[in-house]
Design a protein around this motif. Structure first.
Motif, PDB file in Angstrom:
ATOM      1  N   VAL A 204       6.451  -3.066  -3.894  1.00 48.95           N
ATOM      2  CA  VAL A 204       6.876  -4.458  -3.693  1.00 48.95           C
ATOM      3  C   VAL A 204       7.266  -4.738  -2.238  1.00 48.95           C
ATOM      4  CG1 VAL A 204       8.420  -6.293  -4.510  1.00 48.95           C
ATOM      5  CG2 VAL A 204       7.752  -4.441  -6.078  1.00 48.95           C
ATOM      6  N   GLY A 205       8.137  -3.892  -1.705  1.00 49.90           N
ATOM      7  CA  GLY A 205       8.660  -4.130  -0.350  1.00 49.90           C
ATOM      8  C   GLY A 205       7.602  -4.014   0.735  1.00 49.90           C
ATOM      9  N   ARG A 206       7.978  -4.477   1.925  1.00 53.32           N
ATOM     10  CA  ARG A 206       7.008  -4.479   3.026  1.00 53.32           C
ATOM     11  C   ARG A 206       7.199  -3.309   3.986  1.00 53.32           C
ATOM     12  NH1 ARG A 206       7.385 -10.890   4.522  1.00 53.32           N
ATOM     13  NH2 ARG A 206       6.488 -11.662   2.590  1.00 53.32           N
ATOM     14  N   LEU A 207       8.372  -2.682   3.944  1.00 50.55           N
ATOM     15  CA  LEU A 207       8.669  -1.619   4.918  1.00 50.55           C
ATOM     16  C   LEU A 207       7.633  -0.504   4.889  1.00 50.55           C
ATOM     17  CD1 LEU A 207      12.558  -1.220   4.610  1.00 50.55           C
ATOM     18  CD2 LEU A 207      11.296  -2.063   6.582  1.00 50.55           C
ATOM     19  N   TYR A 208       7.289  -0.043   3.699  1.00 50.31           N
ATOM     20  CA  TYR A 208       6.319   1.059   3.572  1.00 50.31           C
ATOM     21  C   TYR A 208       4.892   0.546   3.740  1.00 50.31           C
ATOM     22  CZ  TYR A 208       3.640   4.905   1.613  1.00 50.31           C
ATOM     23  OH  TYR A 208       2.721   5.914   1.438  1.00 50.31           O
ATOM     24  N   LYS A 209       4.621  -0.585   3.098  1.00 46.84           N
ATOM     25  CA  LYS A 209       3.254  -1.130   3.141  1.00 46.84           C
ATOM     26  C   LYS A 209       2.806  -1.424   4.569  1.00 46.84           C
ATOM     27  CE  LYS A 209       2.664  -3.256  -1.384  1.00 46.84           C
ATOM     28  NZ  LYS A 209       2.681  -4.516  -2.119  1.00 46.84           N
TER      29      LYS A 209
END
Lengths: 184, 138
Positions: free
Chosen positions: A106-111
Motif C-alpha cells: 500500500v505505502g509508497r516508501l518501498y514502492k
C-alpha cells in the motif's frame, strides 16, 4: 494481457513452495529458540530469523500465501510453547504482518525505492515488539513491563537490520527462481 | 570513514531511508528510556511478586541473611522463587519453556522476570538501578 496468454500458476509447485517455506519458518523459529541469549539483547528477544521467510514470501507469494506461512508458524508456536506464549507472539506477529503488508503493497516508501526490505524489516520488528509488550501488559495486568519498551525498540533495530540485509541479498534471486517455478 | 561505511551498506542494499528509520527508532528508544516508569526513591530493595496484576508478595531483599526458597502454587501450577540478599530468581516453574528460570537472578531496580503461563511478574523495586540492559522474558 490477453486471457489466453495469461500465465497460470503451477499449483502443485505452488503447494510445494508453501510447504517448504512453512517448514523453513518453523525450523528457523525452533533453531532460534536453541541459541543462547544474544549479548546486549533483552532476555527472550530474538533475531526473528523466521520473519525473513514471511517477508520473503510476501515479495513473491502475495498476501494470502504469506498469511498461510505465518499461520502455520503460529500454530507450531501454539502446539510447542503453550497458550500464553502463543498469544503474546501471535499478537506481535499479526501487527508485524499487517505493517509489512501495508509497507510492501500500500505505502509508497518501498514502492518508490526510498526504503529497502531492510527498512520494512526494521519497522515490522519494532511493531512486533511493541505489540508483544502491549499483549504482555494486558495478560499480566501490570503496566510496569512498558519500562522495557526502550530496550525492545533498540533490539528491533539490530535484529531488523540483520534480517533486512539477509532479505536484501536473497530476495532478488529467490523471487526470480520462484517466479520460474510457480508460473508455467 | 562514514562514506566507506555507507558504501558497504549500499552493497547490502541498504538505502538512506533504512538508515533514517533505524536512527529514528534508536532515538525513540532513548527517549522512551528517559520517560520509562518503574523508578523508586526507596533505598531499601524489595522483590515484589504480582499475579494477574495484583501484588501477592513483597520481600525486603536487604534484610535477608540466609538465602531461602519460597514456593507459590497458583491455579494448580507451582513456581519456586529463591530469595537472596539483594537478588531474587525463579528456580522452578511448571511452565513449558522455562524462560523465567533462564532469566536467572534479578537484582537491580526496574529489573523484572516474567512467567507468562503462570501469570507471575517478579519485579525489583528500590536500591540502585542496574546498568545492564534487561527486559521482559517471554
Amino acid at each position: 494481457m490477453n486471457k489466453s496468454t495469461k500465465q497460470k500458476p503451477n499449483y502443485p509447485m505452488l503447494i510445494s513452495i508453501y510447504g517448504i517455506l512453512s517448514s523453513l519458518a518453523i525450523c528457523l523459529s525452533y533453531l532460534e529458540s536453541l541459541i543462547p541469549q544474544i549479548p546486549f539483547f533483552p532476555p527472550g528477544a530474538k533475531l526473528g530469523l523466521s520473519n525473513v521467510i514471511i517477508l520473503l514470501s510476501l515479495t513473491f507469494l502475495g498476501i494470502k500465501g504469506s498469511l498461510f506461512i505465518f499461520l502455520a508458524k503460529s500454530l507450531f508456536a501454539l502446539l510447542t510453547r503453550g497458550v500464553f506464549a502463543f498469544l503474546i507472539g501471535f499478537s506481535g506477529g499479526v501487527g508485524a504482518f499487517a505493517v509489512s503488508v501495508i509497507l510492501l503493497y500500500v505505502g509508497r516508501l518501498y514502492k518508490r525505492g526510498y526504503i529497502s526490505l531492510a527498512g520494512v524489516s526494521i519497522i515490522s520488528a519494532a511493531v512486533f515488539n511493541v505489540f508483544q509488550l502491549i499483549a504482555a501488559v494486558i495478560v499480566t495486568g501490570t503496566n510496569f513491563l512498558s519500562a522495557y519498551l526502550p530496550f525492545m525498540l533498540f533490539a528491533s533495530v539490530v535484529s531488523g537490520l540483520i534480517t533486512g540485509i539477509i532479505l536484501n541479498l536473497s530476495a532478488p534471486t529467490v523471487k526470480k527462481s520462484a517466479a520460474k517455478l510457480i508460473l508455467r | 570513514m562514514i562514506k566507506d561505511r555507507l558504501t558497504e551498506l549500499n552493497k547490502a542494499g541498504i538505502k538512506k531511508g533504512d538508515v533514517i528509520i533505524a536512527l529514528i527508532l534508536v532515538l525513540a528508544s532513548f527517549l522512551a528510556l528517559l520517560y520509562s516508569p518503574g523508578s523508586s526513591d526507596s533505598t531499601e530493595k524489595y522483590a515484589i511478586l504480582y499475579h494477574k496484576g495484583e501484588e501477592i508478595d513483597r520481600i525486603n531483599l536487604d534484610s535477608i541473611d540466609n538465602p531461602y526458597e519460597k514456593p507459590y502454587i497458583l491455579n494448580g501450577l507451582k513456581a519456586i522463587i529463591r530469595y537472596e540478599k539483594g537478588s531474587a530468581a525463579f528456580i522452578y516453574s511448571d511452565c513449558r519453556d522455562k524462560l523465567c528460570i533462564e532469566r536467572g537472578q534479578i537484582k537491580g531496580q526496574a529489573d523484572a522476570s516474567v512467567c507468562l503461563p503462570l501469570n507471575l511478574v517478579l519485579i525489583i523495586e528500590g536500591g540502585e538501578r542496574e546498568k545492564d540492559m534487561d527486559a521482559v522474558v517471554y
